[in-house]
Design a protein around this motif. Structure first.
Motif, PDB file in Angstrom:
ATOM      1  N   THR A 288      87.318  -4.199  83.009  1.00 14.64           N
ATOM      2  CA  THR A 288      88.722  -3.895  82.736  1.00 14.64           C
ATOM      3  C   THR A 288      89.434  -3.413  83.992  1.00 14.64           C
ATOM      4  OG1 THR A 288      88.188  -3.275  80.455  1.00 14.64           O
ATOM      5  CG2 THR A 288      90.281  -2.503  81.315  1.00 14.64           C
ATOM      6  N   SER A 289      88.716  -2.736  84.883  1.00 17.15           N
ATOM      7  CA  SER A 289      89.339  -2.184  86.085  1.00 17.15           C
ATOM      8  C   SER A 289      89.456  -3.198  87.217  1.00 17.15           C
ATOM      9  CB  SER A 289      88.546  -0.968  86.568  1.00 17.15           C
ATOM     10  OG  SER A 289      87.304  -1.356  87.122  1.00 17.15           O
ATOM     11  N   GLY A 290      88.981  -4.424  87.008  1.00 24.32           N
ATOM     12  CA  GLY A 290      89.242  -5.455  88.008  1.00 24.32           C
ATOM     13  C   GLY A 290      88.046  -6.070  88.681  1.00 24.32           C
ATOM     14  N   PHE A 291      86.830  -5.652  88.316  1.00 25.44           N
ATOM     15  CA  PHE A 291      85.618  -6.250  88.869  1.00 25.44           C
ATOM     16  C   PHE A 291      84.951  -7.128  87.811  1.00 25.44           C
ATOM     17  CE2 PHE A 291      86.221  -2.974  91.933  1.00 25.44           C
ATOM     18  CZ  PHE A 291      85.493  -3.305  93.065  1.00 25.44           C
ATOM     19  N   THR A 292      84.292  -8.184  88.257  1.00 27.42           N
ATOM     20  CA  THR A 292      83.455  -8.956  87.343  1.00 27.42           C
ATOM     21  C   THR A 292      82.021  -8.461  87.481  1.00 27.42           C
ATOM     22  OG1 THR A 292      82.984 -10.679  88.985  1.00 27.42           O
ATOM     23  CG2 THR A 292      84.918 -10.990  87.558  1.00 27.42           C
ATOM     24  N   VAL A 293      81.277  -8.483  86.394  1.00 32.66           N
ATOM     25  CA  VAL A 293      79.872  -8.063  86.403  1.00 32.66           C
ATOM     26  C   VAL A 293      79.041  -9.220  85.866  1.00 32.66           C
ATOM     27  CG1 VAL A 293      78.166  -6.417  85.546  1.00 32.66           C
ATOM     28  CG2 VAL A 293      80.510  -5.652  86.028  1.00 32.66           C
ATOM     29  N   GLU A 294      78.069  -9.660  86.674  1.00 29.16           N
ATOM     30  CA  GLU A 294      77.227 -10.795  86.293  1.00 29.16           C
ATOM     31  C   GLU A 294      75.762 -10.433  86.468  1.00 29.16           C
ATOM     32  OE1 GLU A 294      76.702 -15.557  87.437  1.00 29.16           O
ATOM     33  OE2 GLU A 294      78.044 -14.251  88.590  1.00 29.16           O
ATOM     34  N   GLU A 295      74.966 -10.824  85.520  1.00 30.45           N
ATOM     35  CA  GLU A 295      73.523 -10.601  85.604  1.00 30.45           C
ATOM     36  C   GLU A 295      72.850 -11.910  86.016  1.00 30.45           C
ATOM     37  OE1 GLU A 295      72.456  -9.089  81.817  1.00 30.45           O
ATOM     38  OE2 GLU A 295      73.984  -7.519  81.908  1.00 30.45           O
ATOM     39  N   LYS A 296      72.108 -11.845  87.133  1.00 24.93           N
ATOM     40  CA  LYS A 296      71.483 -13.045  87.669  1.00 24.93           C
ATOM     41  C   LYS A 296      69.991 -12.827  87.897  1.00 24.93           C
ATOM     42  CE  LYS A 296      75.255 -15.368  90.157  1.00 24.93           C
ATOM     43  NZ  LYS A 296      75.698 -15.855  91.488  1.00 24.93           N
ATOM     44  N   ASN A 297      69.260 -13.931  87.872  1.00 28.30           N
ATOM     45  CA  ASN A 297      67.846 -13.903  88.192  1.00 28.30           C
ATOM     46  C   ASN A 297      67.717 -13.983  89.710  1.00 28.30           C
ATOM     47  OD1 ASN A 297      65.097 -14.013  88.193  1.00 28.30           O
ATOM     48  ND2 ASN A 297      64.944 -16.076  87.329  1.00 28.30           N
ATOM     49  N   LEU A 298      67.766 -12.823  90.377  1.00 25.63           N
ATOM     50  CA  LEU A 298      67.730 -12.785  91.835  1.00 25.63           C
ATOM     51  C   LEU A 298      66.338 -13.130  92.349  1.00 25.63           C
ATOM     52  CD1 LEU A 298      69.920  -9.600  92.457  1.00 25.63           C
ATOM     53  CD2 LEU A 298      70.611 -12.002  92.505  1.00 25.63           C
ATOM     54  N   PRO A 299      66.239 -13.663  93.566  1.00 23.09           N
ATOM     55  CA  PRO A 299      64.963 -14.174  94.074  1.00 23.09           C
ATOM     56  C   PRO A 299      63.902 -13.111  94.324  1.00 23.09           C
ATOM     57  CG  PRO A 299      66.652 -14.235  95.777  1.00 23.09           C
ATOM     58  CD  PRO A 299      67.345 -13.920  94.497  1.00 23.09           C
ATOM     59  N   THR A 300      64.288 -11.833  94.363  1.00 24.02           N
ATOM     60  CA  THR A 300      63.299 -10.789  94.622  1.00 24.02           C
ATOM     61  C   THR A 300      63.548  -9.597  93.717  1.00 24.02           C
ATOM     62  OG1 THR A 300      62.486  -9.196  96.262  1.00 24.02           O
ATOM     63  CG2 THR A 300      64.750  -9.971  96.528  1.00 24.02           C
ATOM     64  N   ILE A 301      62.483  -8.951  93.272  1.00 25.75           N
ATOM     65  CA  ILE A 301      62.629  -7.788  92.407  1.00 25.75           C
ATOM     66  C   ILE A 301      63.001  -6.538  93.209  1.00 25.75           C
ATOM     67  CG2 ILE A 301      61.048  -8.638  90.654  1.00 25.75           C
ATOM     68  CD1 ILE A 301      58.900  -6.831  91.862  1.00 25.75           C
ATOM     69  N   SER A 302      62.906  -6.630  94.539  1.00 28.84           N
ATOM     70  CA  SER A 302      63.264  -5.482  95.374  1.00 28.84           C
ATOM     71  C   SER A 302      64.779  -5.347  95.521  1.00 28.84           C
ATOM     72  CB  SER A 302      62.618  -5.596  96.758  1.00 28.84           C
ATOM     73  OG  SER A 302      63.098  -6.746  97.435  1.00 28.84           O
ATOM     74  N   LEU A 303      65.539  -6.394  95.150  1.00 30.53           N
ATOM     75  CA  LEU A 303      66.999  -6.349  95.200  1.00 30.53           C
ATOM     76  C   LEU A 303      67.519  -6.103  93.785  1.00 30.53           C
ATOM     77  CD1 LEU A 303      69.642  -6.690  96.755  1.00 30.53           C
ATOM     78  CD2 LEU A 303      69.483  -9.165  96.337  1.00 30.53           C
ATOM     79  N   ASN A 304      67.956  -4.866  93.537  1.00 26.05           N
ATOM     80  CA  ASN A 304      68.440  -4.514  92.202  1.00 26.05           C
ATOM     81  C   ASN A 304      69.810  -5.099  91.892  1.00 26.05           C
ATOM     82  OD1 ASN A 304      66.136  -3.062  91.704  1.00 26.05           O
ATOM     83  ND2 ASN A 304      67.038  -1.081  92.222  1.00 26.05           N
ATOM     84  N   GLY A 305      70.602  -5.267  92.934  1.00 28.93           N
ATOM     85  CA  GLY A 305      71.939  -5.801  92.734  1.00 28.93           C
ATOM     86  C   GLY A 305      72.762  -5.643  93.996  1.00 28.93           C
ATOM     87  N   TYR A 306      74.011  -6.137  93.941  1.00 28.95           N
ATOM     88  CA  TYR A 306      74.895  -5.993  95.104  1.00 28.95           C
ATOM     89  C   TYR A 306      76.340  -6.117  94.644  1.00 28.95           C
ATOM     90  CZ  TYR A 306      74.929 -11.127  94.903  1.00 28.95           C
ATOM     91  OH  TYR A 306      75.049 -12.433  94.487  1.00 28.95           O
ATOM     92  N   CYS A 307      77.241  -5.690  95.516  1.00 28.80           N
ATOM     93  CA  CYS A 307      78.674  -5.757  95.215  1.00 28.80           C
ATOM     94  C   CYS A 307      79.373  -6.522  96.319  1.00 28.80           C
ATOM     95  CB  CYS A 307      79.265  -4.351  95.088  1.00 28.80           C
ATOM     96  SG  CYS A 307      81.051  -4.342  94.791  1.00 28.80           S
TER      97      CYS A 307
END
Length: 457
Positions: A288-307
């Motif tokens: 609602t505040s202007g960001f999109t949030v997407e859940e992806k199958n990232l290539p490594t489990i050491s990367l929790n997420g990014y902005c």
């Protein structure tokens, strides 16, 4: 205010011991001290002082069209007040005393053997200065010890509605405080303060709004209907003065409130089973505040997420469990929001973003890992302390935290449960919300661009 001459009549807010408010006194300036304070005599309209056999020192001043008095008054000559010229809240009145009346006041005052002298503001200002000095001393310790700063960041999340000064005062008096209220505040909540408990001293702002009528300062509450209309239209200028009074509060641990009632008053965190719901409402607010949030199958489990602040997007690793997803979402949004909107140097931006993330984690009862604590300490150490205004930094953090905390709370309520105080789900409200959604009703607001977020605040 410019220095006022003798014979001027002023209004002075006087703080009396045992009272949590300031009482306005009308005073006549009769001289100045060697150190520059005003020496004043007090007006009173109390008719008891008309008895000059008992109160021989008083001078009777009848109201006239010329002098501007509203009531027949008496100037007391057995008591004088010493008022600093820069004392907050002084205002001048358009009341005129004749030379004969003024000289009579001086003469009768000089004849009083044991005159009472009251120092207005000095005790209070000295106490304020003592507290301010302690705060500055503590802030200096923060600069030398980032571990203390880290602890205060977590502490601040519990008192985000308080000013930095009051947060610091509570922290210095009880670093383990969690929820505070005044003596009467606790009684209104149904609890009592334990006998022998020492209060925590803070300062409460008092706002006085006045306007000028024929040169005299008048309270808004005393305005006529015509004057109120002019004030509402902006045709009559108002003046706001802020003064501070001592205010005593007590921590919840100093009361008869049983521990099982604690969650009714402040958040104590949430069970892991609730983290999915918290993730959903937080995600809803962030979108609602202007960001999109997407859940992806990232290539490594050491990367929790990014902005990605260029695209206003947050990506969460779909391999994470509910608690890890919530942790990562809060962390990335805090960094994304402040990195996108802050105009501060990079080191300050990193410190504030990580501090905001830590405050949000603490607010929702999430564990703060050692890496986050270390990052706050390291980012703080890299700041140029000579150019760093710590007070302004915490004001920015407080505003950003309030914005996000309110957004998450509102989002939670829209989904049928309240996280503002209690951890308990309101299932009836939740079903009603789901029913509304099923019928195509949604109260989700349009996206808001956060580009000027900090500046707008």
């Amino acid at each position: 205010m410019e220095e006022l001459p003798v014979k001027s009549v002023i209004v002075v807010p006087v703080q009396f011991e045992g009272r949590d408010y300031a009482q306005k006194r009308t005073m006549l300036i009769v001289g100045t001290t060697p150190t520059g304070e005003y020496i004043c005599n007090n007006f009173t309209s109390d008719k008891r002082y008309k008895d000059n056999e008992k109160f021989q020192a008083n001078v009777y001043i009848p109201k006239t069209h010329e002098n501007g008095l509203k009531f027949n008054s008496y100037i007391k000559c057995d008591t004088q007040y010493i008022v600093p010229k820069d004392y907050a809240g002084i205002s001048q009145l358009s009341i005129h005393i004749t030379d004969d009346q003024f000289n009579t006041v001086l003469q009768r005052t000089s004849q009083v053997k044991d005159i009472i002298v009251e120092h207005v503001g000095n005790t209070k200002q000295n106490e304020m200065k003592q507290y301010t000095d302690k705060i500055l001393e503590t802030l200096d310790k923060f600069k030398m010890d980032p571990q203390l700063m880290k602890d205060f960041v977590a502490f601040s999340s519990k008192f985000y509605s308080y000013s930095l000064r009051n947060k610091m005062l509570i922290y210095m008096q009880n670093p383990f405080a969690t929820f505070v209220a005044s003596y009467t505040g606790w009684q209104q909540l149904g609890y009592n303060v334990l006998k022998g408990s020492s209060s925590l001293r803070i300062f409460r702002p008092i706002e006085n709004v006045t306007f000028l009528r024929n040169g005299e300062s008048i309270k808004i509450s005393e305005a006529t209907n015509e004057e109120k209309i002019k004030i509402g239209k902006g045709e009559l200028k108002t003046y706001t003065q802020i003064s501070y009074i001592k205010y005593n509060v007590f921590d919840i641990s100093q009361t008869t409130c049983p521990k099982e009632d604690y969650p009714k008053l402040y958040s104590m965190g949430y069970a892991s089973l609730e983290h999915k719901e918290l993730y959903d409402v937080t995600k809803d607010f962030i979108e609602t505040s202007g960001f999109t949030v997407e859940e992806k199958n990232l290539p490594t489990i050491s990367l929790n997420g990014y902005c990605n602040t260029q695209e206003n997007s947050i990506v969460i690793n779909s391999k994470l469990n509910d608690t890890e997803r919530l942790n990562t979402l809060l962390h990335e949004y805090a960094h994304g929001l402040l990195h996108k909107t802050s105009t501060q140097p990079t080191a300050v931006k990193e410190f504030e973003a990580e501090s905001l993330s830590m405050m949000l984690h603490h607010r929702l009862g999430l564990e703060i890992d050692d890496n986050s604590k270390l990052y706050v300490c390291n980012s703080y150490q890299s700041i140029d302390k000579d150019l760093f205004a710590i007070g302004e930094s915490f004001e920015r953090l407080s505003k950003a935290f309030k914005f996000i905390e309110k957004g998450i709370s509102d989002s939670a309520k829209s989904k049928g449960f309240d996280i503002s105080n209690s951890r308990e789900l309101s299932l009836g409200a939740k079903k009603e919300k789901q029913s509304n959604i099923a019928h195509g009703q949604s109260d989700k607001q349009p996206n808001i661009i956060n580009r000027n977020f900090i500046q707008d605040l």
